[in-house]
Scaffold this active site. Structure first.
Site, PDB file in Angstrom:
ATOM      1  N   THR A 117      -0.094  -3.577  -5.446  1.00  0.00           N
ATOM      2  CA  THR A 117       1.275  -3.070  -5.565  1.00  0.00           C
ATOM      3  C   THR A 117       2.171  -3.571  -4.434  1.00  0.00           C
ATOM      4  O   THR A 117       1.701  -3.790  -3.304  1.00  0.00           O
ATOM      5  CB  THR A 117       1.256  -1.524  -5.518  1.00  0.00           C
ATOM      6  OG1 THR A 117       2.589  -1.042  -5.352  1.00  0.00           O
ATOM      7  CG2 THR A 117       0.426  -0.994  -4.349  1.00  0.00           C
ATOM      8  N   TYR A 141      -0.783   6.076  -1.323  1.00  0.00           N
ATOM      9  CA  TYR A 141      -0.982   5.191  -2.474  1.00  0.00           C
ATOM     10  C   TYR A 141      -1.028   3.729  -2.012  1.00  0.00           C
ATOM     11  O   TYR A 141      -1.984   2.997  -2.290  1.00  0.00           O
ATOM     12  CB  TYR A 141       0.146   5.396  -3.494  1.00  0.00           C
ATOM     13  CG  TYR A 141       0.203   4.323  -4.543  1.00  0.00           C
ATOM     14  CD1 TYR A 141      -0.849   4.138  -5.430  1.00  0.00           C
ATOM     15  CD2 TYR A 141       1.300   3.460  -4.642  1.00  0.00           C
ATOM     16  CE1 TYR A 141      -0.813   3.136  -6.385  1.00  0.00           C
ATOM     17  CE2 TYR A 141       1.351   2.467  -5.596  1.00  0.00           C
ATOM     18  CZ  TYR A 141       0.297   2.303  -6.465  1.00  0.00           C
ATOM     19  OH  TYR A 141       0.329   1.298  -7.404  1.00  0.00           O
TER      20      TYR A 141
END
Ligand code: UDP
Length: 336
Positions: A117, A141
């Site tokens: 990501t 995350y």
């Protein structure tokens, strides 16, 4: 030769499985169905229900199916949730991948494609952001994905594996034929919220911050169509199969749209008006996030097909309308 897709019943994973199946590849899926749907899989694709980090399950699947490559999507993806429960993210993302890699090493799998990501960059100084920019994630995350990247690198060096890490920017849209799309309830992503508002499933959309130093005051994102993203993975698969060396690639189009422009695109394609409220900034949001796409375009044989915000909005809306009809007919069936 078969490809194992973990998280193949989820939003991005199911588009990957469809792309592989349409290309005539053998594919099997491991998914715990925590956010995915078995109905998202094309007919005939074997689904093993369980965790991608369950080494016994994974080793059985690897042994039964002559797996040559693992494409690893399974994981948790909601930034605010990761702030509230970081250990769940280190378990579902980092630790689960450790288990998966351990099984892969033991069974001699030589190729691995990993969903990472843009959140690994944190708040980048350089925009568009290149892959070599410092990685300073601002959320568990992002950290859990970055830790996995590092682990994958070390494992690949030690055990003769080759990998491609794909760092996704803002994934949006749905299958152009509306066979699959983002079905998760309670999704927080901008395009999803906008099409829910456009289909009357929510009363309004909030714009989180209109006082940023950007042309219209709202944040800017690089949206990539989920089907283009799936094709980028297929290109990565070809790259690895033809001897490509391990690499990390940004996955975006290299072009930013503001939150307000994105909402306007949805309004244009749906032809209906819906309420747009200007709200205060959402904590943790990065102002602008755009991929430097030089490396992916030079390394992979990948030409995006849907690099157009109106097209992304059209496909997202078509899927949302289909989903809303299902909900209505499901509710009617329940009453009957
Ligand atoms: N956003 C918004 N309203 C919403 C959802 C998102 O204004 O209902 C904004 C959000 O603040 C961010 C951008 O849209 O600036 C993209 O957010 P999203 O959650 O889709 O993805 P992120 O970039 O945070 O991963």
């Amino acid at each position: 030769m078969t490809v194992l897709v973990t998280g193949g019943a989820g939003y991005i994973g199911s588009h990957m499985v469809l792309a592989l199946a349409e290309a005539g590849e053998n594919v099997v899926v491991i998914d715990n169905l925590s956010t995915g749907f078995s109905s998202a899989l094309p007919e005939g694709v074997p689904l093993f229900i369980g965790d991608a980090g369950d080494e016994t399950l994974v080793e059985n699947v690897l042994a039964q199916h002559d797996i040559e490559t693992i494409i690893h999507f399974a994981g948790s993806v909601v930034v605010p949730e990761s702030m509230r429960d970081p250990l769940a993210y280190y378990r579902n993302n980092t630790m689960a991948t450790r288990g998966l890699l351990n099984a892969a090493v033991r069974c001699g799998v030589r190729r691995f494609i990993f969903s990472s990501t843009a959140a690994v960059y944190g708040n980048p100084e350089q925009m568009p952001v290149p892959e070599e920019a410092p990685t300073r994630p601002l959320s568990p995350y992002g950290s859990s994905k970055l830790m996995t990247e590092i682990m994958l690198h070390d494992v690949a060096m030690a055990h003769g594996m080759n990998y491609v890490v794909l760092r996704y920017f803002n994934v949006a849209g749905a299958d152009p034929q509306a066979r699959i799309g983002l079905s998760t309830m309670g999704a927080t992503h901008l395009l999803k919220i906008a099409v829910e508002a456009a289909t009357g499933q929510r009363a309004k959309i909030d714009v989180f911050g209109t006082d940023y130093p950007t042309p219209d005051g709202s944040c800017i994102r690089d949206f990539i169509h989920v089907s283009d993203l799936a094709q980028a993975h297929r290109a990565a698969l070809t790259y690895l199969r033809t001897g490509g060396r391990s690499t990390t690639l940004n996955c975006g189009y290299g072009r930013g749209y503001s939150v307000l422009e994105t909402i306007e695109a949805v309004r244009q394609v749906c032809g209906r008006n819906f309420a747009v409220h200007h709200s205060k900034r959402r904590p943790g949001d990065i102002m602008t996030m755009i991929a430097d796409t030089g490396r992916i375009r030079s390394v992979l044989d990948w030409t995006p097909q849907y690099d157009d915000l109106a097209t992304i909005a059209t496909h997202a809306l078509a899927w949302e309308e289909k989903l809303a009809q299902h909900h209505v007919s499901g509710a009617l069936a329940a009453i009957a």
